[in-house]
Design a protein around this motif. Structure first.
Motif: not given
Length: 160
Positions: A36-37, A58-59, A63-65, A89-90
Motif C-alpha cells: 500500500r502506497s 503516488y509514483n 509504501i506504508l511503514d 519507489v513503492r
C-alpha cells in the motif's frame, strides 16, 4: 528379445531424461503488486489536473511503514531465482520487503500504465478516472494504436 528390452529401457531413460530437462527449464512467474502506497487518497472528487498531481505523488512515494507482505509470499520470493521491480519507489520498497537480502532487478518495463483519461471538464473520484483510463487504454490496445494516433472525440461527444 534382449535387444527389445534394452531398446525399451533406453526409451524409458530417454523420456525420463527429457522430462527432467523440461522440468528444469520450466519457469514460473509470480507477479506481486506493490504494498500500500504511503500516499493515501482522501476520497474527494477531483478534476483531471488533480489526477495528474495525485499520480505524480503516488509514483514518487514509498509504501506504508507497517505494510508487510505475508510470510507465504516472503517464502516464495526467497525461492525465486530473480526478484524484479519497476523503477517506482513503492515497487522497489516492496521487493526489498519481500527479499531483504537481495537487490531487485529494476526495469521500467514493469511499470503500471499511467492514468491517462481524456481531459473531461468534470470532477470524479480517482477510481472513476482510473476506470475511464482503463477503457481508453483497452481501446488503444484493441485498435493497436499509440496515444497520439487516437482521434479526438467528435463534436457533440456522442458514441456513434
Amino acid at each position: 528379445m534382449g535387444g527389445a528390452v534394452a531398446t525399451d529401457v533406453h526409451r524409458v531413460l530417454t523420456v525420463r531424461t527429457l522430462a527432467c530437462q523440461v522440468s528444469r527449464m520450466t519457469s514460473r512467474i509470480l507477479l506481486v503488486r506493490h504494498g500500500r502506497s504511503a500516499v493515501q487518497h482522501d476520497g474527494r472528487w477531483m478534476p483531471i489536473t488533480g489526477v495528474k498531481a495525485y499520480e505524480g505523488a503516488y509514483n514518487a512515494a514509498g509504501i506504508l511503514d507497517g505494510d508487510a507482505p505475508p510470510p507465504e509470499l516472503i517464502a516464495s520470493a526467497a525461492a525465486a531465482d530473480v526478484v524484479a521491480a519497476s523503477h517506482y519507489v513503492r515497487a522497489i520498497a516492496s521487493a526489498s520487503r519481500l527479499a531483504p537480502d537481495r537487490e531487485p532487478r529494476v526495469s521500467a518495463l514493469l511499470c503500471e500504465i499511467e492514468i491517462d483519461p481524456p481531459a473531461l471538464p468534470v470532477r470524479l473520484p480517482i477510481e472513476a478516472w482510473d476506470a475511464i483510463s482503463f477503457v481508453q487504454w483497452s481501446f488503444r490496445l484493441w485498435r493497436n494504436v499509440e496515444r497520439a494516433e487516437v482521434p479526438p472525440p467528435a463534436a457533440g461527444g456522442g458514441l456513434a
